[in-house]
Design a protein around this motif. Sequence first.
Motif, mmCIF file in Angstrom:
data_model
loop_
_atom_site.group_PDB
_atom_site.id
_atom_site.type_symbol
_atom_site.label_atom_id
_atom_site.label_comp_id
_atom_site.label_asym_id
_atom_site.label_seq_id
_atom_site.Cartn_x
_atom_site.Cartn_y
_atom_site.Cartn_z
ATOM 1 N N ARG A 106 -16.832 9.028 49.546
ATOM 2 C CA ARG A 106 -16.564 8.973 50.989
ATOM 3 C C ARG A 106 -15.103 9.296 51.276
ATOM 4 N N PHE A 107 -14.220 8.830 50.420
ATOM 5 C CA PHE A 107 -12.795 9.107 50.597
ATOM 6 C C PHE A 107 -12.531 10.596 50.416
ATOM 7 N N GLN A 108 -13.143 11.197 49.400
ATOM 8 C CA GLN A 108 -12.998 12.639 49.194
ATOM 9 C C GLN A 108 -13.555 13.415 50.384
ATOM 10 N N HIS A 109 -14.656 12.942 50.933
ATOM 11 C CA HIS A 109 -15.253 13.610 52.085
ATOM 12 C C HIS A 109 -14.318 13.542 53.292
ATOM 13 N N ALA A 110 -13.705 12.391 53.495
ATOM 14 C CA ALA A 110 -12.806 12.218 54.640
ATOM 15 C C ALA A 110 -11.556 13.075 54.510
ATOM 16 N N THR A 111 -11.110 13.296 53.292
ATOM 17 C CA THR A 111 -9.897 14.092 53.088
ATOM 18 C C THR A 111 -10.203 15.572 52.892
ATOM 19 N N GLY A 112 -11.476 15.936 52.898
ATOM 20 C CA GLY A 112 -11.856 17.334 52.771
ATOM 21 C C GLY A 112 -11.868 17.843 51.346
ATOM 22 N N GLN A 113 -11.878 16.973 50.359
ATOM 23 C CA GLN A 113 -11.841 17.387 48.955
ATOM 24 C C GLN A 113 -13.212 17.388 48.298
ATOM 25 N N LEU A 114 -14.224 16.919 48.986
ATOM 26 C CA LEU A 114 -15.550 16.815 48.398
ATOM 27 C C LEU A 114 -16.211 18.191 48.363
ATOM 28 N N THR A 115 -16.691 18.584 47.187
ATOM 29 C CA THR A 115 -17.343 19.887 47.053
ATOM 30 C C THR A 115 -18.858 19.757 46.969
ATOM 31 N N ASN A 116 -19.365 18.636 46.435
ATOM 32 C CA ASN A 116 -20.801 18.437 46.281
ATOM 33 C C ASN A 116 -21.255 17.342 47.254
ATOM 34 N N TYR A 117 -21.623 17.751 48.453
ATOM 35 C CA TYR A 117 -21.995 16.798 49.493
ATOM 36 C C TYR A 117 -23.308 16.087 49.183
ATOM 37 N N SER A 118 -24.158 16.708 48.416
ATOM 38 C CA SER A 118 -25.440 16.081 48.098
ATOM 39 C C SER A 118 -25.258 14.857 47.208
ATOM 40 N N ARG A 119 -24.138 14.755 46.539
ATOM 41 C CA ARG A 119 -23.884 13.603 45.669
ATOM 42 C C ARG A 119 -23.822 12.311 46.479
ATOM 43 N N LEU A 120 -23.375 12.375 47.730
ATOM 44 C CA LEU A 120 -23.347 11.185 48.590
ATOM 45 C C LEU A 120 -24.739 10.579 48.719
ATOM 46 N N GLY A 121 -25.713 11.400 49.019
ATOM 47 C CA GLY A 121 -27.086 10.929 49.154
ATOM 48 C C GLY A 121 -27.669 10.445 47.843
ATOM 49 N N GLN A 122 -27.337 11.135 46.755
ATOM 50 C CA GLN A 122 -27.833 10.729 45.441
ATOM 51 C C GLN A 122 -27.330 9.347 45.063
ATOM 52 N N VAL A 123 -26.063 9.086 45.312
ATOM 53 C CA VAL A 123 -25.484 7.792 44.950
ATOM 54 C C VAL A 123 -26.043 6.695 45.849
ATOM 55 N N ARG A 124 -26.223 6.981 47.142
ATOM 56 C CA ARG A 124 -26.822 5.984 48.031
ATOM 57 C C ARG A 124 -28.228 5.610 47.567
ATOM 58 N N LYS A 125 -29.006 6.603 47.166
ATOM 59 C CA LYS A 125 -30.362 6.338 46.690
ATOM 60 C C LYS A 125 -30.338 5.572 45.373
ATOM 61 N N GLN A 126 -29.374 5.885 44.521
ATOM 62 C CA GLN A 126 -29.245 5.164 43.259
ATOM 63 C C GLN A 126 -28.945 3.687 43.515
ATOM 64 N N ILE A 127 -28.053 3.420 44.462
ATOM 65 C CA ILE A 127 -27.732 2.034 44.826
ATOM 66 C C ILE A 127 -28.982 1.338 45.355
ATOM 67 N N ALA A 128 -29.745 2.020 46.189
ATOM 68 C CA ALA A 128 -30.959 1.432 46.753
ATOM 69 C C ALA A 128 -31.972 1.109 45.658
ATOM 70 N N ARG A 129 -32.137 2.007 44.686
ATOM 71 C CA ARG A 129 -33.066 1.751 43.583
ATOM 72 C C ARG A 129 -32.651 0.519 42.783
ATOM 73 N N LEU A 130 -31.356 0.431 42.486
ATOM 74 C CA LEU A 130 -30.854 -0.691 41.706
ATOM 75 C C LEU A 130 -31.026 -2.013 42.458
ATOM 76 N N GLN A 131 -30.684 -2.002 43.739
ATOM 77 C CA GLN A 131 -30.803 -3.225 44.528
ATOM 78 C C GLN A 131 -32.269 -3.619 44.731
ATOM 79 N N THR A 132 -33.157 -2.641 44.823
ATOM 80 C CA THR A 132 -34.579 -2.924 44.949
ATOM 81 C C THR A 132 -35.092 -3.614 43.697
ATOM 82 N N GLU A 133 -34.674 -3.129 42.533
ATOM 83 C CA GLU A 133 -35.095 -3.750 41.279
ATOM 84 C C GLU A 133 -34.547 -5.169 41.169
ATOM 85 N N LEU A 134 -33.291 -5.365 41.555
ATOM 86 C CA LEU A 134 -32.718 -6.716 41.530
ATOM 87 C C LEU A 134 -33.487 -7.660 42.448
#
Length: 76
Positions: free
Chosen positions: A29-57
């Motif tokens: 998110r910090f890279q996105h705000a500063t304009g340094q993020l090149t792979n925008y799809s990674r934001l969604g991938q990481v959010r989904k990964q967090i959701a999967r982990l929290q769902t299992e917990l």
Amino acid sequence: MATESVHDLDDGSLIDRVAEAKDELFKLRFQHATGQLTNYSRLGQVRKQIARLQTELRAREIAAAEELAASNEENA
């Protein structure tokens, strides 16, 4: 994460993975705000990964609570 299933991890590892993923999301998110993020799809991938982990917990938390309730009913 792809080589190892979320179901195979113990609780401590899951909590560690959630913390790591949240840290990565913060950095992305910090890279996105500063304009340094090149792979925008990674934001969604990481959010989904967090959701999967929290769902299992949460599923493990519910299972533990149900076991506790069942054992309390047997003892009562």
